[in-house]
Design a protein around this motif. Structure first.
Motif, PDB file in Angstrom:
ATOM      1  N   VAL A  69     -19.147  20.970  28.456  1.00 45.33           N
ATOM      2  CA  VAL A  69     -18.508  22.194  27.967  1.00 45.33           C
ATOM      3  C   VAL A  69     -17.849  21.899  26.629  1.00 45.33           C
ATOM      4  O   VAL A  69     -17.044  20.978  26.505  1.00 45.33           O
ATOM      5  N   ASN A  70     -18.199  22.694  25.599  1.00 48.17           N
ATOM      6  CA  ASN A  70     -17.633  22.491  24.267  1.00 48.17           C
ATOM      7  C   ASN A  70     -17.221  23.829  23.678  1.00 48.17           C
ATOM      8  O   ASN A  70     -17.884  24.378  22.806  1.00 48.17           O
ATOM      9  N   PHE A  71     -16.115  24.374  24.191  1.00 53.13           N
ATOM     10  CA  PHE A  71     -15.587  25.607  23.665  1.00 53.13           C
ATOM     11  C   PHE A  71     -14.638  25.305  22.504  1.00 53.13           C
ATOM     12  O   PHE A  71     -14.292  24.159  22.249  1.00 53.13           O
ATOM     13  N   ASP A  72     -14.211  26.355  21.809  1.00 57.03           N
ATOM     14  CA  ASP A  72     -13.337  26.179  20.650  1.00 57.03           C
ATOM     15  C   ASP A  72     -12.057  25.457  21.058  1.00 57.03           C
ATOM     16  O   ASP A  72     -11.558  25.646  22.174  1.00 57.03           O
ATOM     17  N   PRO A  73     -11.472  24.639  20.139  1.00 53.81           N
ATOM     18  CA  PRO A  73     -10.311  23.826  20.499  1.00 53.81           C
ATOM     19  C   PRO A  73      -8.987  24.580  20.501  1.00 53.81           C
ATOM     20  O   PRO A  73      -7.933  23.954  20.664  1.00 53.81           O
ATOM     21  N   ASP A  74      -9.006  25.905  20.325  1.00 54.47           N
ATOM     22  CA  ASP A  74      -7.745  26.647  20.364  1.00 54.47           C
ATOM     23  C   ASP A  74      -7.366  26.959  21.808  1.00 54.47           C
ATOM     24  O   ASP A  74      -8.074  26.617  22.748  1.00 54.47           O
ATOM     25  N   ALA A  75      -6.227  27.619  21.987  1.00 56.98           N
ATOM     26  CA  ALA A  75      -5.727  27.892  23.341  1.00 56.98           C
ATOM     27  C   ALA A  75      -6.695  28.752  24.136  1.00 56.98           C
ATOM     28  O   ALA A  75      -6.930  28.517  25.326  1.00 56.98           O
ATOM     29  N   ALA A  76      -7.291  29.761  23.468  1.00 60.48           N
ATOM     30  CA  ALA A  76      -8.239  30.627  24.169  1.00 60.48           C
ATOM     31  C   ALA A  76      -9.473  29.846  24.607  1.00 60.48           C
ATOM     32  O   ALA A  76      -9.990  30.044  25.704  1.00 60.48           O
ATOM     33  N   GLY A  77      -9.940  28.936  23.741  1.00 62.13           N
ATOM     34  CA  GLY A  77     -11.102  28.129  24.082  1.00 62.13           C
ATOM     35  C   GLY A  77     -10.820  27.191  25.241  1.00 62.13           C
ATOM     36  O   GLY A  77     -11.669  26.995  26.112  1.00 62.13           O
ATOM     37  N   ARG A  78      -9.626  26.608  25.267  1.00 65.97           N
ATOM     38  CA  ARG A  78      -9.274  25.702  26.366  1.00 65.97           C
ATOM     39  C   ARG A  78      -9.143  26.469  27.672  1.00 65.97           C
ATOM     40  O   ARG A  78      -9.541  25.984  28.741  1.00 65.97           O
ATOM     41  N   ALA A  79      -8.600  27.685  27.610  1.00 63.90           N
ATOM     42  CA  ALA A  79      -8.506  28.507  28.815  1.00 63.90           C
ATOM     43  C   ALA A  79      -9.892  28.884  29.314  1.00 63.90           C
ATOM     44  O   ALA A  79     -10.166  28.871  30.519  1.00 63.90           O
ATOM     45  N   ALA A  80     -10.805  29.210  28.376  1.00 63.90           N
ATOM     46  CA  ALA A  80     -12.180  29.537  28.763  1.00 63.90           C
ATOM     47  C   ALA A  80     -12.864  28.335  29.390  1.00 63.90           C
ATOM     48  O   ALA A  80     -13.643  28.476  30.337  1.00 63.90           O
TER      49      ALA A  80
END
Length: 452
Positions: free
Chosen positions: A304-315
């Motif tokens: 899993v490689n989502f964006d490193p911002d808070a929203a990405g970490r939550a996703a």
């Protein structure tokens, strides 16, 4: 039904089994037949044979055999209708619509989408598409990649696609109704008039595993909202059952044994262009059981490689939840702040990105470090809170040895030294509990009192 049966036979006749199989396996001539290592079981000596005259395959090792439909159903893990549609499209054979209204509506959506796909690609090449071409060039997307992913442009007008559908479907009423059904046209509630849903947007066709254009995603070029607009749910398209880029990634996923899950269209495209053809993306929705079933056809490992911002970490945490429930082996890649996969691979290159993938963090460790950073583990209460956040995910692991293997990592990451808390952790992991017992809370309370 007779017409449909005739179409099946036409497809069977047109599809050369040896040619189809050779796209997946390195066949070698062996007498009057061809052979290879069987893809359906582990073996060291080839026992999988293709008879080009009879158009049949058979494995003398595991006993699996059949025709071209059976091979693709087994290898691609597709249902018969999907295989039939794919082969029929490849050889230009028309398949009569099914008997249900849903089948008929699905075919209408696909027909409208095919016309729209051609229209969007044509518009990108025209003067009106100049800004879209400059946008793609600025994002580092090459002409070859634009062609491969069939990227297009929806002009900034209200009826361009509407008129194109009417001409292509030979009647304005048919074009309008099918356009609305496909989500390409929207209808005003007050007047009932229809207009193009996608306007002044770079268009990304969404293909299913049968290579059918089931929907579109559009990236706005001006300052409008939403930034990305997807096709609505239709008889051919469900966001929760499809992954962007899967038709381009499935062979690499099968070959390398894992998929890379990212968030956006540009992340998928940039990684494929850079030579990392393992990326697939969600379509503006959370990761679902439908996505899991789709990936399970090709692998049970996901990075899993989502964006490193808070929203990405939550996703990422939400995706882990679904993946773990279905037995996937999961790792997580965290890129530097402000760098999504698209930007990182353009700046650092494919090799640097592959090194990041190689150093991906096991999901339990990712969750523990994320919880420690958010909650803070300087106090005993913080350690307990962080553990209780991680334990529900740990409890989803079926294998007891794998569960127990995380205890030492958790004690190190969270700084757990109290023997009672450690024993409670071991008991919780062994019993697959989702929270620590009261003894851990009591121990934490005593430690805090002593510290005070």
């Amino acid at each position: 039904m007779r017409e449909r049966g005739d179409a099946v036979e036409k497809v069977r006749t047109a599809a050369d089994l040896r040619e189809i199989v050779s796209e997946y396996l390195p066949l070698k001539k062996s007498g009057a037949r061809y052979r290879a290592l069987c893809p359906f079981h582990q073996e060291k000596s080839p026992s999988f044979y293709v008879d080009a005259d009879k158009q049949l395959f058979y494995c003398f090792g595991c006993g699996v055999g059949g025709d071209v439909f059976k091979f693709l159903m087994l290898y691609e893990k597709l249902e018969f209708p999907e295989v039939l549609r794919r082969l029929a499209g490849r050889f230009g054979i028309e398949i009569p619509a099914g008997r249900t209204a849903q089948d008929g509506e699905r075919q209408k959506v696909l027909a409208a989408n095919r016309l729209a796909l051609g229209y969007f690609r044509e518009q990108l090449a025209r003067p009106a598409g100049d800004r879209a071409r400059r946008y793609l060039e600025g994002r580092g997307i090459t002409a070859e990649t634009i062609e491969r992913f069939a990227i297009g442009y929806a002009p900034d007008g209200w009826t361009g696609l509407k008129s194109h559908l009417a001409r292509g479907l030979k009647a304005s009423e048919a074009g309008e109704s099918q356009g609305v059904l496909a989500g390409l046209l929207a209808r005003k509630e007050e007047s009932g008039r229809t207009y193009d849903r996608f306007r002044d947007r770079v268009m990304f066709p969404i293909l299913n595993v049968a290579d059918e254009p089931i929907g579109f995603g559009g990236r706005v070029l001006g300052g409008g909202e939403p930034k990305y607009l997807n096709s609505p749910e239709t008889p051919a398209f469900s966001k929760g059952d499809n992954l962007y880029g899967l038709p381009f990634a499935r062979e690499a996923i099968r070959r390398e044994g894992f998929a890379i899950l990212v968030e956006g269209y540009m992340d998928v495209i940039a990684l494929h262009q850079a030579g990392v053809p393992l990326a697939v993306g969600t379509l503006g929705t959370g990761f679902t059981a439908g996505h899991v079933r789709l990936l399970k056809r090709y692998t049970d490992r996901v990075v899993v490689n989502f964006d490193p911002d808070a929203a990405g970490r939550a996703a990422a945490r939400r995706s882990l939840d679904v993946l773990l429930e279905h037995g996937f082996e999961v790792q997580v890649v965290t890129l530097p702040q402000g760098r999504d996969p698209d930007l990182f691979v353009r700046e650092q290159g494919a090799e640097a990105y592959r090194r990041r993938i190689g150093d991906a963090t096991p999901y339990i460790e990712f969750l523990a470090r994320d919880a420690a950073a958010r909650i803070g583990v300087e106090t005993p209460r913080g350690k307990i809170a962080a553990l209780n956040e991680v334990l529900p995910f740990l409890a989803r692991i079926d294998h007891p040895v794998r569960r127990a293997g995380h205890i030492e990592m958790l004690s190190t990451v969270l700084g757990i030294e109290d023997r009672i808390v450690l024993q409670e952790l071991r008991d919780a992991v062994r019993d697959r509990r989702k929270t620590l017992g009261p003894r851990a809370e009591e121990a934490a309370g005593r430690e805090r009192a002593v510290g005070e």
